[in-house]
Design a protein around this motif. Structure first.
Motif, PDB file in Angstrom:
ATOM      1  N   PRO A 163       9.421 -38.288 -26.767  1.00  0.00           N
ATOM      2  CA  PRO A 163       8.942 -39.486 -27.490  1.00  0.00           C
ATOM      3  C   PRO A 163       7.607 -40.009 -26.955  1.00  0.00           C
ATOM      4  O   PRO A 163       6.872 -40.678 -27.687  1.00  0.00           O
ATOM      5  CB  PRO A 163      10.068 -40.517 -27.291  1.00  0.00           C
ATOM      6  N   GLN A 164       7.277 -39.692 -25.701  1.00  0.00           N
ATOM      7  CA  GLN A 164       5.992 -40.124 -25.144  1.00  0.00           C
ATOM      8  C   GLN A 164       4.811 -39.432 -25.818  1.00  0.00           C
ATOM      9  O   GLN A 164       3.677 -39.866 -25.673  1.00  0.00           O
ATOM     10  CB  GLN A 164       5.941 -39.864 -23.630  1.00  0.00           C
ATOM     11  N   VAL A 165       5.084 -38.330 -26.529  1.00  0.00           N
ATOM     12  CA  VAL A 165       4.034 -37.694 -27.330  1.00  0.00           C
ATOM     13  C   VAL A 165       4.397 -37.725 -28.814  1.00  0.00           C
ATOM     14  O   VAL A 165       3.921 -36.910 -29.609  1.00  0.00           O
ATOM     15  CB  VAL A 165       3.732 -36.244 -26.850  1.00  0.00           C
TER      16      VAL A 165
ATOM     17  N   GLY B  35       6.589 -45.159 -11.639  1.00  0.00           N
ATOM     18  CA  GLY B  35       5.536 -45.446 -12.598  1.00  0.00           C
ATOM     19  C   GLY B  35       5.852 -44.627 -13.837  1.00  0.00           C
ATOM     20  O   GLY B  35       6.815 -43.866 -13.845  1.00  0.00           O
ATOM     21  N   CYS B  36       5.049 -44.795 -14.890  1.00  0.00           N
ATOM     22  CA  CYS B  36       5.320 -44.071 -16.139  1.00  0.00           C
ATOM     23  C   CYS B  36       3.987 -43.862 -16.856  1.00  0.00           C
ATOM     24  O   CYS B  36       3.178 -44.795 -16.927  1.00  0.00           O
ATOM     25  CB  CYS B  36       6.270 -44.899 -16.996  1.00  0.00           C
ATOM     26  N   LEU B  37       3.776 -42.663 -17.387  1.00  0.00           N
ATOM     27  CA  LEU B  37       2.534 -42.391 -18.121  1.00  0.00           C
ATOM     28  C   LEU B  37       2.355 -43.364 -19.290  1.00  0.00           C
ATOM     29  O   LEU B  37       1.228 -43.685 -19.661  1.00  0.00           O
ATOM     30  CB  LEU B  37       2.531 -40.953 -18.652  1.00  0.00           C
ATOM     31  N   SER B  38       3.466 -43.860 -19.845  1.00  0.00           N
ATOM     32  CA  SER B  38       3.391 -44.774 -20.988  1.00  0.00           C
ATOM     33  C   SER B  38       3.164 -46.229 -20.581  1.00  0.00           C
ATOM     34  O   SER B  38       2.987 -47.091 -21.448  1.00  0.00           O
ATOM     35  CB  SER B  38       4.671 -44.663 -21.833  1.00  0.00           C
TER      36      SER B  38
ATOM     37  N   GLN C 147      16.545 -38.898 -14.120  1.00  0.00           N
ATOM     38  CA  GLN C 147      17.129 -40.098 -14.739  1.00  0.00           C
ATOM     39  C   GLN C 147      16.076 -40.851 -15.550  1.00  0.00           C
ATOM     40  O   GLN C 147      16.352 -41.332 -16.654  1.00  0.00           O
ATOM     41  CB  GLN C 147      17.729 -41.007 -13.663  1.00  0.00           C
ATOM     42  N   HIS C 148      14.841 -40.950 -14.993  1.00  0.00           N
ATOM     43  CA  HIS C 148      13.744 -41.633 -15.682  1.00  0.00           C
ATOM     44  C   HIS C 148      13.443 -40.941 -17.022  1.00  0.00           C
ATOM     45  O   HIS C 148      13.346 -41.599 -18.067  1.00  0.00           O
ATOM     46  CB  HIS C 148      12.515 -41.624 -14.758  1.00  0.00           C
ATOM     47  N   GLU C 149      13.314 -39.614 -16.990  1.00  0.00           N
ATOM     48  CA  GLU C 149      12.939 -38.884 -18.217  1.00  0.00           C
ATOM     49  C   GLU C 149      14.067 -38.884 -19.241  1.00  0.00           C
ATOM     50  O   GLU C 149      13.815 -39.018 -20.441  1.00  0.00           O
ATOM     51  CB  GLU C 149      12.510 -37.454 -17.884  1.00  0.00           C
ATOM     52  N   LEU C 150      15.317 -38.739 -18.785  1.00  0.00           N
ATOM     53  CA  LEU C 150      16.434 -38.746 -19.736  1.00  0.00           C
ATOM     54  C   LEU C 150      16.598 -40.119 -20.375  1.00  0.00           C
ATOM     55  O   LEU C 150      16.978 -40.217 -21.540  1.00  0.00           O
ATOM     56  CB  LEU C 150      17.738 -38.269 -19.082  1.00  0.00           C
ATOM     57  N   ASP C 151      16.292 -41.172 -19.622  1.00  0.00           N
ATOM     58  CA  ASP C 151      16.302 -42.522 -20.196  1.00  0.00           C
ATOM     59  C   ASP C 151      15.352 -42.614 -21.395  1.00  0.00           C
ATOM     60  O   ASP C 151      15.674 -43.252 -22.399  1.00  0.00           O
ATOM     61  CB  ASP C 151      15.834 -43.554 -19.158  1.00  0.00           C
ATOM     62  N   HIS C 152      14.172 -41.982 -21.284  1.00  0.00           N
ATOM     63  CA  HIS C 152      13.203 -42.008 -22.391  1.00  0.00           C
ATOM     64  C   HIS C 152      13.844 -41.505 -23.691  1.00  0.00           C
ATOM     65  O   HIS C 152      13.511 -41.975 -24.778  1.00  0.00           O
ATOM     66  CB  HIS C 152      11.996 -41.119 -22.093  1.00  0.00           C
ATOM     67  N   LEU C 153      14.738 -40.517 -23.570  1.00  0.00           N
ATOM     68  CA  LEU C 153      15.360 -39.936 -24.770  1.00  0.00           C
ATOM     69  C   LEU C 153      16.297 -40.933 -25.448  1.00  0.00           C
ATOM     70  O   LEU C 153      16.658 -40.768 -26.610  1.00  0.00           O
ATOM     71  CB  LEU C 153      16.112 -38.646 -24.412  1.00  0.00           C
TER      72      LEU C 153
HETATM   73 ZN   LIG Z   1       8.204 -42.528 -18.176  1.00  0.00          ZN
END
Ligand SMILES: [Zn+2]
Length: 165
Positions: free
Chosen positions: A47-49, A88-91, A130-136
């Motif tokens: 989703p970040q892209v 941190g987060c790229l978004s 955990q951070h990346e799966l949360d994005h989903l």
């Molecule tokens: Zn992120």
């Protein structure tokens, strides 16, 4: 692929699983990996892209180098032990905050060849998964802060964005 920055509404939406065997997935994973290195992140979720599918790439720049390409990842076990994780987060460029994560997790996923895999991750890799799966699921790391701390983090982020112009 363009990086979606908060408060892009796509970042708060939940993604559907992708079809195992979908011939478009390997190319999407490759392009996401290129972006991950270009933007110097540790992980990037679809989703970040702007892609609403359960696909993630991760490289925590460990030695030996390992790029994880995750299709339909699922956390199947979480440790009782909790750790503080400075994230941190790229978004959400520049902003960093400390939140709580499970110290270790077991995750099931399909790799880029659609082979089923399982990994046991601890420490930074565990937090990153955990951070990346949360994005989903449309969850950002700041959503793990208390209401007050999240409001403060968002006003700090707004100032960061304004300063950038
Ligand atoms: Zn992120």
């Amino acid at each position: 692929m363009k990086l979606r920055i908060y408060p892009d509404p796509i970042l708060s939406k939940s993604c559907a699983e992708v079809r195992i065997g979908d011939s478009k997935i390997p190319a999407i994973l490759d392009e996401m990996a290129q972006k991950l290195y270009k933007w110097e992140g540790a992980g990037l979720a679809a989703p970040q892209v702007g892609i609403m599918g359960r696909v993630v790439v991760i490289d925590i720049r460990d030695e030996p180098k390992k790029l994880y390409k995750l299709v339909n990842p699922k956390i199947t076990w979480k440790s009782d032990e909790i750790v503080e994780s400075n994230e941190g987060c790229l978004s959400l460029p520049i902003l960093r905050k400390t939140i709580k994560r499970y110290e270790s997790v077991v995750m099931e996923y399909f790799d880029e060849n659609f082979e089923k895999k399982e990994i046991y991750a601890t420490g930074f890799l565990s937090c990153c998964l955990q951070h990346e799966l949360d994005h989903l699921d449309g969850i950002l790391y700041i959503d793990h802060l208390s209401r007050l701390k999240k409001a403060r983090a968002l006003s700090e982020f707004k100032k960061i964005q304004e300063a950038k112009g």
